[in-house]
Scaffold this motif. Structure first.
Motif, PDB file in Angstrom:
ATOM      1  N   ALA A   9      52.456  48.334  43.597  1.00 36.22           N
ATOM      2  CA  ALA A   9      51.030  48.028  43.522  1.00 36.22           C
ATOM      3  C   ALA A   9      50.519  48.303  42.112  1.00 36.22           C
ATOM      4  O   ALA A   9      51.050  49.157  41.392  1.00 36.22           O
ATOM      5  CB  ALA A   9      50.251  48.858  44.533  1.00 36.22           C
ATOM      6  N   TRP A  10      49.465  47.568  41.720  1.00 39.03           N
ATOM      7  CA  TRP A  10      48.893  47.717  40.397  1.00 39.03           C
ATOM      8  C   TRP A  10      47.589  48.499  40.470  1.00 39.03           C
ATOM      9  O   TRP A  10      46.731  48.239  41.307  1.00 39.03           O
ATOM     10  CB  TRP A  10      48.621  46.344  39.768  1.00 39.03           C
ATOM     11  N   THR A  11      47.465  49.488  39.575  1.00 40.13           N
ATOM     12  CA  THR A  11      46.248  50.290  39.468  1.00 40.13           C
ATOM     13  C   THR A  11      45.589  50.015  38.127  1.00 40.13           C
ATOM     14  O   THR A  11      46.257  50.003  37.099  1.00 40.13           O
ATOM     15  CB  THR A  11      46.566  51.797  39.578  1.00 40.13           C
ATOM     16  N   SER A  12      44.278  49.800  38.152  1.00 39.92           N
ATOM     17  CA  SER A  12      43.538  49.489  36.926  1.00 39.92           C
ATOM     18  C   SER A  12      42.682  50.673  36.500  1.00 39.92           C
ATOM     19  O   SER A  12      42.017  51.307  37.323  1.00 39.92           O
ATOM     20  CB  SER A  12      42.647  48.265  37.145  1.00 39.92           C
ATOM     21  N   THR A  13      42.710  50.980  35.195  1.00 44.13           N
ATOM     22  CA  THR A  13      41.858  52.022  34.636  1.00 44.13           C
ATOM     23  C   THR A  13      40.963  51.425  33.556  1.00 44.13           C
ATOM     24  O   THR A  13      41.344  50.494  32.855  1.00 44.13           O
ATOM     25  CB  THR A  13      42.687  53.184  34.057  1.00 44.13           C
ATOM     26  N   ARG A  14      39.776  51.984  33.420  1.00 48.37           N
ATOM     27  CA  ARG A  14      38.735  51.393  32.574  1.00 48.37           C
ATOM     28  C   ARG A  14      39.092  51.480  31.094  1.00 48.37           C
ATOM     29  O   ARG A  14      39.384  52.556  30.568  1.00 48.37           O
ATOM     30  CB  ARG A  14      37.413  52.105  32.820  1.00 48.37           C
ATOM     31  N   GLY A  46      38.207  50.658  39.731  1.00 47.45           N
ATOM     32  CA  GLY A  46      37.966  49.992  41.000  1.00 47.45           C
ATOM     33  C   GLY A  46      38.304  48.519  41.020  1.00 47.45           C
ATOM     34  O   GLY A  46      38.063  47.840  42.018  1.00 47.45           O
ATOM     35  N   VAL A  47      38.873  47.988  39.943  1.00 49.89           N
ATOM     36  CA  VAL A  47      39.243  46.578  39.893  1.00 49.89           C
ATOM     37  C   VAL A  47      40.616  46.407  40.539  1.00 49.89           C
ATOM     38  O   VAL A  47      41.590  47.034  40.125  1.00 49.89           O
ATOM     39  CB  VAL A  47      39.269  46.056  38.445  1.00 49.89           C
ATOM     40  N   ALA A  48      40.679  45.554  41.553  1.00 48.73           N
ATOM     41  CA  ALA A  48      41.932  45.313  42.269  1.00 48.73           C
ATOM     42  C   ALA A  48      42.615  44.070  41.698  1.00 48.73           C
ATOM     43  O   ALA A  48      42.010  43.002  41.619  1.00 48.73           O
ATOM     44  CB  ALA A  48      41.670  45.138  43.750  1.00 48.73           C
ATOM     45  N   VAL A  49      43.882  44.225  41.306  1.00 45.05           N
ATOM     46  CA  VAL A  49      44.646  43.116  40.738  1.00 45.05           C
ATOM     47  C   VAL A  49      46.008  43.072  41.419  1.00 45.05           C
ATOM     48  O   VAL A  49      46.667  44.106  41.602  1.00 45.05           O
ATOM     49  CB  VAL A  49      44.841  43.286  39.217  1.00 45.05           C
ATOM     50  N   SER A  50      46.419  41.876  41.807  1.00 47.31           N
ATOM     51  CA  SER A  50      47.762  41.697  42.351  1.00 47.31           C
ATOM     52  C   SER A  50      48.280  40.342  41.901  1.00 47.31           C
ATOM     53  O   SER A  50      47.514  39.445  41.548  1.00 47.31           O
ATOM     54  CB  SER A  50      47.761  41.793  43.882  1.00 47.31           C
ATOM     55  N   PHE A  51      49.598  40.211  41.906  1.00 43.35           N
ATOM     56  CA  PHE A  51      50.238  38.980  41.458  1.00 43.35           C
ATOM     57  C   PHE A  51      51.150  38.449  42.546  1.00 43.35           C
ATOM     58  O   PHE A  51      51.716  39.205  43.333  1.00 43.35           O
ATOM     59  CB  PHE A  51      51.079  39.237  40.202  1.00 43.35           C
ATOM     60  N   GLY A  52      51.316  37.130  42.546  1.00 42.73           N
ATOM     61  CA  GLY A  52      52.322  36.525  43.400  1.00 42.73           C
ATOM     62  C   GLY A  52      53.660  36.521  42.694  1.00 42.73           C
ATOM     63  O   GLY A  52      53.864  37.210  41.696  1.00 42.73           O
ATOM     64  N   ASP A  53      54.580  35.727  43.223  1.00 36.70           N
ATOM     65  CA  ASP A  53      55.873  35.572  42.566  1.00 36.70           C
ATOM     66  C   ASP A  53      55.660  34.986  41.174  1.00 36.70           C
ATOM     67  O   ASP A  53      54.793  34.135  40.954  1.00 36.70           O
ATOM     68  CB  ASP A  53      56.754  34.640  43.401  1.00 36.70           C
ATOM     69  N   CYS A  54      56.485  35.437  40.210  1.00 34.93           N
ATOM     70  CA  CYS A  54      56.294  35.003  38.829  1.00 34.93           C
ATOM     71  C   CYS A  54      56.337  33.482  38.698  1.00 34.93           C
ATOM     72  O   CYS A  54      55.589  32.892  37.915  1.00 34.93           O
ATOM     73  CB  CYS A  54      57.361  35.633  37.937  1.00 34.93           C
ATOM     74  N   ALA A  55      57.209  32.841  39.449  1.00 35.69           N
ATOM     75  CA  ALA A  55      57.346  31.389  39.362  1.00 35.69           C
ATOM     76  C   ALA A  55      56.095  30.670  39.853  1.00 35.69           C
ATOM     77  O   ALA A  55      55.812  29.540  39.441  1.00 35.69           O
ATOM     78  CB  ALA A  55      58.559  30.933  40.152  1.00 35.69           C
ATOM     79  N   GLN A  56      55.328  31.310  40.727  1.00 33.83           N
ATOM     80  CA  GLN A  56      54.115  30.697  41.262  1.00 33.83           C
ATOM     81  C   GLN A  56      52.938  30.789  40.304  1.00 33.83           C
ATOM     82  O   GLN A  56      52.033  29.954  40.323  1.00 33.83           O
ATOM     83  CB  GLN A  56      53.736  31.349  42.591  1.00 33.83           C
ATOM     84  N   GLY A  57      52.946  31.823  39.448  1.00 33.65           N
ATOM     85  CA  GLY A  57      51.857  31.980  38.493  1.00 33.65           C
ATOM     86  C   GLY A  57      50.509  32.192  39.143  1.00 33.65           C
ATOM     87  O   GLY A  57      49.508  31.601  38.724  1.00 33.65           O
ATOM     88  N   ARG A  58      50.453  33.037  40.150  1.00 36.99           N
ATOM     89  CA  ARG A  58      49.195  33.270  40.863  1.00 36.99           C
ATOM     90  C   ARG A  58      48.733  34.721  40.686  1.00 36.99           C
ATOM     91  O   ARG A  58      49.544  35.628  40.512  1.00 36.99           O
ATOM     92  CB  ARG A  58      49.343  32.947  42.350  1.00 36.99           C
ATOM     93  N   ILE A  59      47.423  34.893  40.751  1.00 36.69           N
ATOM     94  CA  ILE A  59      46.826  36.218  40.612  1.00 36.69           C
ATOM     95  C   ILE A  59      45.680  36.346  41.608  1.00 36.69           C
ATOM     96  O   ILE A  59      45.086  35.336  42.017  1.00 36.69           O
ATOM     97  CB  ILE A  59      46.279  36.424  39.180  1.00 36.69           C
ATOM     98  N   ARG A  60      45.407  37.562  42.002  1.00 38.06           N
ATOM     99  CA  ARG A  60      44.170  37.868  42.717  1.00 38.06           C
ATOM    100  C   ARG A  60      43.503  38.977  41.927  1.00 38.06           C
ATOM    101  O   ARG A  60      44.024  40.090  41.824  1.00 38.06           O
ATOM    102  CB  ARG A  60      44.425  38.286  44.157  1.00 38.06           C
ATOM    103  N   TYR A  61      42.354  38.640  41.352  1.00 31.18           N
ATOM    104  CA  TYR A  61      41.649  39.570  40.471  1.00 31.18           C
ATOM    105  C   TYR A  61      40.282  39.891  41.051  1.00 31.18           C
ATOM    106  O   TYR A  61      39.429  39.002  41.176  1.00 31.18           O
ATOM    107  CB  TYR A  61      41.488  38.963  39.065  1.00 31.18           C
TER     108      TYR A  61
END
Length: 458
Positions: free
Chosen positions: A85-90, A98-113
């Motif tokens: 899991a990814w943790t974000s610091t200011r 408190g910013v939530a960031v996650s990624f899909g598979d690298c080949a898909q090139g997707r993010i949820r920010y």
């Protein structure tokens, strides 16, 4: 342009001694080695278009398993991966934002920010190798997809000794906003040959060669083309433009329109004022000291010691003497001659101590945009502001803007309980100002956050 926390001045001296290196990026002097190419986190680096239309840049940094996100308004955070899991610091603090960031598979090139889905943007990218001044340099051209002409900017290095191709985030952020980028590894770093140095004359030759290579690779797609340099790049980029007639503009961030020795001199004065010793007589005496420590630094310790001994005898018991700091003055006067010489012996970076930028700035026909921080501790900007406003008054094509609350790197900050600055973000408007000026040669979408335009060509 990369991700390193600004270092205390004592640490700067221990690592870089008296080289006066000004990093193009986010703080003081850095000596980071790039993360290994096999770092799996790097596959996520790039620019992503979110479902609300915004662009978030994900940049590789020097620490494996770590990334940095940036928005166009300057908000940013460090991403650290733990247990998948990814943790974000200011900003550059260690405080969760408190910013939530996650990624899909690298080949898909997707993010949820932060609750928004996004997909990585595709660019037209060409890798290259080209000849600089006696060296072979590694470069990369990054253009927005398509066939249209686009403005093209060559990123000129600060004093960093790591790969710009691997770590410079503007190679994603600018193309995502319609500006092509050419990035290269400076001599002696990354995939380039030669020995790392801070010789502005050689580095400007390399930068001029980079612009020619960028134009060659871009071909018919190259529109308005010029240089962008931060910090030490503020000395190198205008000098390169003076050598390369194809350069149509220069953008400088947090640089100095004064010589190399001015950094320490102005820091000494700033530190004395902060310590309550800001009267003209004391500042004049301190200037005597910084002139002599500058002589020691610029002569590799071969000159200035007798003069320093005389000044110590004259002023050493005065209360302001212990408040002398600067980039290196306070450390030189508090170390023995043998200790300083030992530090200098470790350094071999050929600093251009003799370089005077004013003749170049005065004679340069290419329009220049200078953006400085009004609260810059590493490169105090008061004298630079005066010089640039004066040049504009002479009719030189120079636009100058200041972000009053920005430190080096155009970083805003909080001050902690110990009085130390904690950098929290890039100043809002800094990226937009550069993009507007690169595209159109005008600041026509003001306001740019808290920026104040001090002077523009008549």
């Amino acid at each position: 342009m990369t991700d390193r926390r600004p270092q205390p001045r004592a640490a700067v001296f221990r690592r870089a001694a008296l080289s006066l290196a000004l990093i193009a990026g986010v703080g003081a002097v850095h000596a980071a080695e790039p993360a290994p190419a096999a770092d799996p986190a790097r596959c996520h680096a790039g620019a992503y278009r979110l479902d609300d239309g915004r662009v978030v840049d994900i940049g590789a940094v020097a620490t494996p398993g770590t990334l940095r996100w940036r928005l166009m308004d300057g908000r940013t955070g460090k991403l650290t991966q733990r247990d998948g899991a990814w943790t974000s610091t200011r900003g550059w603090t260690d405080r969760p934002d408190g910013v939530a960031v996650s990624f899909g598979d690298c080949a898909q090139g997707r993010i949820r920010y932060d609750g928004h889905a996004g997909r990585k943007l595709r660019f037209d990218i060409r890798e290259t190798r080209f000849q600089g001044n006696g060296v072979e340099l590694r470069g990369r051209l990054v253009l927005p997809e398509g066939r249209d002409k686009v403005p093209l900017v060559v990123l000129v290095h600060g004093s960093e000794n790591y790969s710009g191709v691997d770590l410079y985030h503007l190679q994603n952020l600018f193309p995502a906003n319609g500006v092509g980028v050419f990035v290269y590894d400076k001599r002696g770093t990354g995939g380039s040959t030669g020995k790392y140095n801070q010789n502005f004359y050689q580095l400007s030759d390399d930068a001029a060669a980079a612009l020619r290579e960028a134009k060659r690779l871009a071909g018919a797609r190259a529109g308005r083309t010029g240089f962008q340099g931060g910090s030490q790049g503020g000395w190198v980029a205008p000098l390169a433009a003076s050598k390369e007639p194809q350069a149509e503009f220069v953008v400088v961030g947090f640089g100095l329109a004064d010589g190399v020795l001015a950094e320490d001199r102005d820091q000494v004065a700033m530190d004395l004022r902060a310590a309550g010793f800001g009267d003209a007589d004391t500042l004049a005496k301190a200037r005597e000291v910084s002139d002599v420590t500058g002589l020691i630094a610029s002569s590799d310790g071969q000159r200035g010691w007798d003069e320093l001994a005389a000044l110590r005898a004259k002023y050493g018991e005065q209360p302001w003497w212990k408040a002398l700091k600067g980039e290196y003055t306070g450390l030189v006067i508090n170390k023995t001659r043998a200790e300083v010489l030992a530090e200098l012996a470790k350094q071999d970076v050929d600093v251009s101590w003799d370089y005077d930028p004013m003749p170049v700035l005065r004679g340069l026909r290419a329009p220049q945009l200078w953006i400085v921080g009004g609260s810059d501790l590493e490169a105090p900007s008061d004298e630079t502001q005066k010089r640039l406003v004066g040049l504009a008054g002479e009719g030189r094509p120079i636009t100058t803007a200041v972000f009053p609350a920005a430190d080096h790197g155009m970083l805003e900050f909080d001050v902690d309980a110990k009085g130390e600055r904690q950098h929290t973000r890039v100043a809002d408007g800094y990226f937009r100002m550069q993009l507007d000026w690169i595209k159109r040669g005008a600041l026509d979408h003001a306001p740019y956050g808290s920026a104040q335009v001090l002077a523009q060509p008549k």
